[in-house]
Design an enzyme around this catalytic site. Sequence first.
Site, PDB file in Angstrom:
ATOM      1  N   GLU A 190      -7.658  -2.813   2.730  1.00 16.44           N
ATOM      2  CA  GLU A 190      -6.287  -2.819   2.522  1.00 16.44           C
ATOM      3  C   GLU A 190      -5.173  -3.344   3.607  1.00 16.44           C
ATOM      4  OE1 GLU A 190      -5.353  -2.404  -0.545  1.00 16.44           O
ATOM      5  OE2 GLU A 190      -6.902  -1.322  -1.645  1.00 16.44           O
ATOM      6  N   ARG A 194      -2.785  -6.502   2.961  1.00 16.99           N
ATOM      7  CA  ARG A 194      -1.446  -6.275   3.021  1.00 16.99           C
ATOM      8  C   ARG A 194      -0.840  -6.190   4.227  1.00 16.99           C
ATOM      9  NH1 ARG A 194      -0.873  -1.641  -1.858  1.00 16.99           N
ATOM     10  NH2 ARG A 194      -3.041  -1.467  -2.402  1.00 16.99           N
ATOM     11  N   ASP A 323     -14.512  -8.719  -6.837  1.00 16.12           N
ATOM     12  CA  ASP A 323     -13.742  -9.737  -7.229  1.00 16.12           C
ATOM     13  C   ASP A 323     -13.244 -10.770  -6.040  1.00 16.12           C
ATOM     14  OD1 ASP A 323     -12.445  -7.527  -6.016  1.00 16.12           O
ATOM     15  OD2 ASP A 323     -11.019  -7.319  -7.444  1.00 16.12           O
ATOM     16  N   GLU A 457      -2.880  -9.184 -11.587  1.00 15.09           N
ATOM     17  CA  GLU A 457      -4.019 -10.377 -11.930  1.00 15.09           C
ATOM     18  C   GLU A 457      -3.505 -11.449 -13.159  1.00 15.09           C
ATOM     19  OE1 GLU A 457      -4.628  -7.172 -11.196  1.00 15.09           O
ATOM     20  OE2 GLU A 457      -5.148  -7.379  -9.165  1.00 15.09           O
TER      21      GLU A 457
HETATM   22  C1  DMJ Z   1      -4.038  -5.791  -4.737  1.00 14.82           C
HETATM   23  O1  DMJ Z   1      -3.734  -5.105  -3.716  1.00 14.82           O
HETATM   24  C2  DMJ Z   1      -5.038  -7.155  -4.545  1.00 14.82           C
HETATM   25  O2  DMJ Z   1      -4.850  -7.969  -5.432  1.00 14.82           O
HETATM   26  C3  DMJ Z   1      -6.380  -6.714  -4.582  1.00 14.82           C
HETATM   27  O3  DMJ Z   1      -7.390  -7.817  -4.189  1.00 14.82           O
HETATM   28  C4  DMJ Z   1      -7.045  -5.980  -5.828  1.00 14.82           C
HETATM   29  N1  DMJ Z   1      -5.930  -4.963  -5.950  1.00 14.82           N
HETATM   30  C5  DMJ Z   1      -4.691  -5.288  -5.933  1.00 14.82           C
HETATM   31  C6  DMJ Z   1      -3.740  -5.487  -7.284  1.00 14.82           C
HETATM   32  O4  DMJ Z   1      -4.160  -4.943  -8.444  1.00 14.82           O
END
Ligand code: DMJ
Length: 571
Positions: A190, A194, A323, A457
Site C-alpha cells: 500500500e 499510493r 491481480d 476497476e
Molecule cells: C487500489 O488501491 C488499487 O487499485 C489496488 O491495486 C487494488 N485495490 C484498490 C482499489 O480497489
Amino acid sequence: MVFRKLPGVSASGMGLRLSQKFVFLLFLSGLVTLCFGALFFLPDSVRLKRIFLSKNENPAVTVGSDNELSKKVPGDPEHLRAGLKGGEGANVKLKVSRKDERAFKKCLLKPMMKFAWDNYKRYAWGQNELRPLTRNGHIGNMFGGLRGASIVDSLDTLYIMGLMEEYEEAKEWVQNNLNLISNGEASLFEVNIRYVGGLLSAYYLTGAEIFKQKVVELGEKLLPAFNTPTGIPRGVINLGSGTSWSWGWASAGSSILAEFGTLHLEFLHLSQLSGNPLFTEKVMNIRKLLNKIEKPHGLYPNFLSPVSGNWVQHHVSIGGLGDSFYEYLIKSYLMSDKTDQEAKKMYYSAMEAIETNLVQKSPGGLTYVAEWRGGILDHKMGHLACFSGGMIGIGADDGPTEQRQHYLDLAAEITHTCHESYSRSATKLGPEAFRFDAGAEATATRLSDRYYILRPEVIESYMYMWRLTHDPKYRQWGWEAVEALEKHCRVDAGFSGIRDVYASTVSHDNMQQSFFLSETLKYLYLLFSDDDLLPLEDWVFNTEAHPLPVIRKTCLQEHGAKHDHGQTDLE
Ligand code: DMJ
C-alpha cells in the site's frame, strides 16, 4: 349579461369598464402563475416539466473548448448534483453536439473531485481518509505512521484536472508536513502503490524537486523488507526500525503474489531518479525467482514463502491477492519501451494459462475469470478482477499476431460482464464479488459480497477500452457510473461507499477511500478526455492510477551504462 361584439372593438375590450378589465387581467395572470408554479410539483419524469423547466446551465455546453466550459460550469456541488439528479444529461443530448456533450461530462468530473477534496480538507486534513458521515478523519493501520494518504493520492488528479489551487495546497502539505520518520506497521504494497506511486507521478508531471526528494527518502525506508532468505519481501514493515514480518492472516508466514509482484514499476523509477541500482536489483530478484519456479498448470498461486521460495497454497486468482502481479508484467514491458522481453514472455504465458484454466462462459453467455483452488474452480469474480478487461486490452497489440484480435475481444467480453454486474443492481453500482453458480449470473449471492467501496476497476477497464476501440458504449457506461455515484454515494460532506448495491435505499459505510480520488475520478476524467491527455504510448498507470513515464530505450541504455546493472534483463 350578454356581451356583443361591437364594430372596431376588440373581443377582450368588449363593453368592459376599465376596473372590470383590470380584475379580469388580474385573474388571468393569477391563473397563469398558478399553472406554471404547479409544474415545479410534477415529478421530474413528466415531459412538460422538462420542456418548461430545463435548467439554463446547459447553454454553457453549446460553446467552445473545455476551458471555456470549465469557466461556465460552476464548481458548486449542489449545482452539479441538481444537474445530474434532474436527468439533465438527457436534455444535453438534445441540444449539443456529441463533442460538446462529451466535454460537458468531462467538465462535471472536476467539481466532483473538488467536492471530495474540499470535504477531506475541511474535516480530515492531514489524516489518511475522510469519514464523510461523521465528518472526521480516518488513519487506519495500512500506512504505518504515515499520514495524508488522500493528499498524496490526489496530487496528480488535481494537477491533471487543472485544480491548481488545490494542487498547491497538497504540494505545500507534502513539503511541510509529510513526515517520513515513523514507527508504525506499514503495508509495503500500500505504501508503494499510493505514496511512492503518488509522489513519483507528481514529480514526473510537475518537475517539483520536493516530490523527488521525498520519494527517494521513502523508497530507501522500504528496502529492509527485502532482507529475507529469498529476497521476497514480507508484507508488513516498520518504517522506523526496518523490521518486517508477514501478515497474520497469510497462511504459514507467506508473502502475497499481488503484493511482492506489484513493486516493479515504482522501483525501476526509484533507481532512475536516485541513481541507486539497489531498487532495480530487488525487483529483478523477485522476477528471477518467479520466472524460475515451477508453476502448477502454468499458473501463479497467490501465496509464496519468503523463506523457502516455494508456493504455500494453490489458490490462483486474477482478482484480490493475485491481480496486480499480472498487471505489472505487461506494464513493465510497456514501461520499458517494449524492451523487457522477460516480462513480456511471462505475461503472455500467464495469460495462456489463465485462459486455459480460469476463463469461463456462463450459461447466459457472459465471459468471466473464475478462481482456482487446487484444481477446483470457484465460479466467482471479484470487483478487483474487473481491472483485467483493461489489462488484457492494453496487452492485445503485442501478443502473438494470431491472438491479437482474440485478446481484444476477450477484454471487451470481460468488460461487458463487469458492466453487467453494475447494471443488474438497483443502484447501478457493482458488488464486491459476483457469482456464476446456483443460477446467479454476475450477481452477488452472499450478503457479505454486496458492498461497493468506491472502487475503480470497472471504470478503469472502460477507460482503456475506450482508448483502444473508441466504441461509444464505454463512455455511456462511464456516465451511468457517474450518475450512480452522484445519486447513491454523494453525501453532504463527501462521497461514501455503500453497504448493499441491491438496496434502493442505500446505507453508507462512512468512508471516502483515497483511491476514489486517485483512481475512480481520474479514470472517469480520462474517459471523457481526448486521447492525447496522458497518451498510453508515453505513460503507464501504476495500480493506483498514478501515471509513470515510459523509460525510453536511450534512457535505459544510458542508465545501464552508468550503473552497469539490469540492462541485460531489460533488453
Ligand atoms: C487500489 O488501491 C488499487 O487499485 C489496488 O491495486 C487494488 N485495490 C484498490 C482499489 O480497489
